[in-house]
Write a protein that holds these residues in place. Structure first.
Motif, PDB file in Angstrom:
ATOM      1  N   PHE A 156       0.897  -1.171  -0.038  1.00  0.00           N
ATOM      2  CA  PHE A 156       0.038   0.010  -0.125  1.00  0.00           C
ATOM      3  C   PHE A 156       1.040   1.316   0.015  1.00  0.00           C
ATOM      4  CE2 PHE A 156      -2.570  -3.202   2.680  1.00  0.00           C
ATOM      5  CZ  PHE A 156      -3.358  -3.210   1.693  1.00  0.00           C
ATOM      6  N   ARG A 157       0.145   2.255  -0.590  1.00  0.00           N
ATOM      7  CA  ARG A 157       1.062   3.572  -0.353  1.00  0.00           C
ATOM      8  C   ARG A 157      -0.203   4.477  -0.132  1.00  0.00           C
ATOM      9  NH1 ARG A 157       2.742   2.587  -5.522  1.00  0.00           N
ATOM     10  NH2 ARG A 157       1.595   4.306  -6.589  1.00  0.00           N
ATOM     11  N   TYR A 158      -0.219   5.229   0.789  1.00  0.00           N
ATOM     12  CA  TYR A 158      -1.467   6.133   1.229  1.00  0.00           C
ATOM     13  C   TYR A 158      -1.039   7.264   2.185  1.00  0.00           C
ATOM     14  CZ  TYR A 158      -1.254   3.220   5.439  1.00  0.00           C
ATOM     15  OH  TYR A 158      -0.881   2.724   6.617  1.00  0.00           O
ATOM     16  N   SER A 159      -1.840   8.264   2.352  1.00  0.00           N
ATOM     17  CA  SER A 159      -1.321   9.397   3.115  1.00  0.00           C
ATOM     18  C   SER A 159      -2.373   9.619   4.211  1.00  0.00           C
ATOM     19  CB  SER A 159      -1.146  10.563   2.241  1.00  0.00           C
ATOM     20  OG  SER A 159      -2.521  10.831   1.568  1.00  0.00           O
ATOM     21  N   PHE A 174      -5.457   6.746  -2.208  1.00  0.00           N
ATOM     22  CA  PHE A 174      -4.426   5.437  -1.938  1.00  0.00           C
ATOM     23  C   PHE A 174      -3.897   4.758  -3.202  1.00  0.00           C
ATOM     24  CE2 PHE A 174      -8.083   2.722  -1.206  1.00  0.00           C
ATOM     25  CZ  PHE A 174      -7.505   1.305  -1.699  1.00  0.00           C
ATOM     26  N   TRP A 198     -10.360   0.344   3.800  1.00  0.00           N
ATOM     27  CA  TRP A 198      -9.885   1.522   4.265  1.00  0.00           C
ATOM     28  C   TRP A 198     -10.686   2.532   5.140  1.00  0.00           C
ATOM     29  CZ3 TRP A 198      -9.721   6.147  -0.119  1.00  0.00           C
ATOM     30  CH2 TRP A 198      -8.939   6.975   0.204  1.00  0.00           C
ATOM     31  N   TYR A 234      -9.185  12.274  -0.569  1.00  0.00           N
ATOM     32  CA  TYR A 234      -8.182  11.476  -0.176  1.00  0.00           C
ATOM     33  C   TYR A 234      -7.933  10.178  -1.058  1.00  0.00           C
ATOM     34  CZ  TYR A 234      -8.442  13.638   4.416  1.00  0.00           C
ATOM     35  OH  TYR A 234      -8.694  14.701   5.320  1.00  0.00           O
TER      36      TYR A 234
END
Length: 441
Positions: A340-343, A371, A358, A369
């Motif tokens: 995963f890549r998320y902020s 991801f 999520w 937002y």
């Protein structure tokens, strides 16, 4: 209404029964097991109504039993019958906890007493558990302690002889308060390109009454137009804002509401039960836009890995915040090794649901937002590219907000004898319903 009530096991054999009328012969129940068997052969889903020799068998299945009634009349109110059967099960759960074959066999006495009080000649009478518990307990078969002295005879409670049967007298609170919650659940089906295919609002007004004596309450909602059929809805897609008239569909009230007063003057007045209860519920069909929107793009690379880009946006007012947001994005059944890549929020692969979960604890209106996720797929060459047909499921809760625009103008409390000051509290909540889904491309 109901000629009789039967509790039957999984094969349709009678465990316990109570007859109220003679219009249906007692032998008719002997045909029920065969009807169940025939229905199982015809379809995997057994319909709740079976007919044989002009007798209607109306039943609900609960755990390992069937709760059944029979009628010969074609004009019988089927909705009322099923409503009573479910209410009967709910009342029994208050007494025996789990309603199943074993608990039915162990509690013949208490169940017969309840059936005698809840139905009279097959017509529903008393269905409020709080009232029934006033005079029917687990030891209620001992109604008379001594026949010699009348003072030892257990008499029916005063609630039975009064019009306000749902509330006993003598209730006292140090601080008199009334809490009112307006809760609206949003069910919505959205296409992959963002078009709303179906939407509805299921609303309910819940009350928690901590009031002394016999208070008389008056509830004001928006204006009188809220209950009229003259509906001047806003523009399609508008989810917030004031509406002059709101047409509430399938409007239902608790028995404490004075229906004649409401029908004549459109005013909701009532003497509340003590504690928690649902004052009213309603349904609204309004063209609204998605409150939480989600778009997922799925790409398959060399048929060995899958990449998902997902973005979500809170399409509510900037001053509003959606709490406990959960977005369940489906993935192919054979996917594994997620990265995963998320902020913002948290991501979790849920293999038992073949999905990515999520979670966003707080989602402010207007924010967006995103991801990215990558999952492995079994090596494939001549196999078709995997497709995900299951929809995205969304859950959320938005406080201090109603989608329909319904508002409580006032909640007046008047107790003629005690004349105390009351402190009403009102809260608004909008949440996702059981069917808030977004189709994937």
């Amino acid at each position: 209404m109901a000629s009789s009530i039967y509790f039957c096991d999984t094969k349709g054999k009678t465990i316990l029964s109570r007859r109220y009328r003679d219009d249906v012969p007692a032998s008719a129940i002997e045909r029920f097991p065969a009807l169940l068997l025939e229905a199982e052969h015809e379809s995997s889903i057994i319909p709740p109504c079976l007919t044989h020799n002009d007798v209607q068998y109306l039943f609900v299945q609960h755990n390992d039993i069937y709760v059944l009634t029979m009628s010969r009349s074609l004009s019988v109110n089927v909705a009322q019958i099923f409503s009573f059967l479910y209410k009967l099960i709910a009342v029994l759960e208050e007494y025996v906890k789990t309603v199943e074959e074993e608990s039915i066999r162990d509690n013949f006495v208490i169940i017969y007493e309840l059936l005698d009080e809840m139905l009279d000649y097959g017509i529903p009478q008393i269905t409020e558990t709080k009232m029934l518990k006033q005079y029917i307990t687990q030891k209620s078969f001992k109604l008379i302690k001594s026949a010699k002295k009348s003072k030892n005879v257990v008499r029916p409670p005063s609630q039975l002889t009064k019009s306000v049967s749902w509330r006993p007298e003598g209730i006292v609170y140090k601080k008199n308060e009334a809490f009112l919650d307006v809760v609206e659940s949003i069910n919505m089906l959205i296409s992959a390109n963002g078009q709303v295919l179906r939407s509805e609002i299921l609303g309910k007004v819940r009350v928690k009454s901590h009031l002394s004596g016999m208070p008389d309450l008056k509830l004001g909602l928006n204006d009188k137009g809220i209950f009229s059929s003259d509906n001047s809805a806003d523009k399609p897609g508008e989810s917030t804002g004031k509406r002059a008239n709101i047409e509430l569909e399938d409007l239902k009230f608790h028995q404490c509401v004075r229906l004649s007063k409401f029908e004549n003057e459109k005013i909701i007045t009532f003497i509340p039960p003590d504690g928690d209860f649902e004052l009213m519920n309603y349904r609204l069909s309004l063209p609204i836009k998605p409150l939480i929107w989600c778009d997922a793009k799925i790409q398959v690379h060399s048929q060995s890995r899958i990449e998902i880009h997902c973005r979500a946006k809170a399409q509510i007012k900037k001053k509003s915040t959606a709490n406990s947001v959960e977005i369940l994005i489906p993935v192919p059944e054979d996917a594994d090794s997620p990265k995963f890549r998320y902020s913002h929020g948290s991501l979790k692969y849920v293999p038992e649901k073949n999905a990515i979960l999520w979670k966003i604890k707080s989602f402010t209106g207007g924010k967006e937002y995103s991801f990215a996720a990558q999952l492995g797929l079994p090596s494939m060459s001549d196999v078709d590219v995997p497709k995900v047909k299951r929809p995205i499921q969304v859950k959320f809760q938005i406080p201090y907000f109603t989608t329909s625009g319904i508002q409580v103008r006032y909640l007046k409390v008047h107790e003629p004898k005690l004349q105390y000051q009351s402190y009403p509290w009102v809260r608004y909540i909008t949440e996702s319903g059981d069917d808030y889904t977004i189709r994937t491309a």
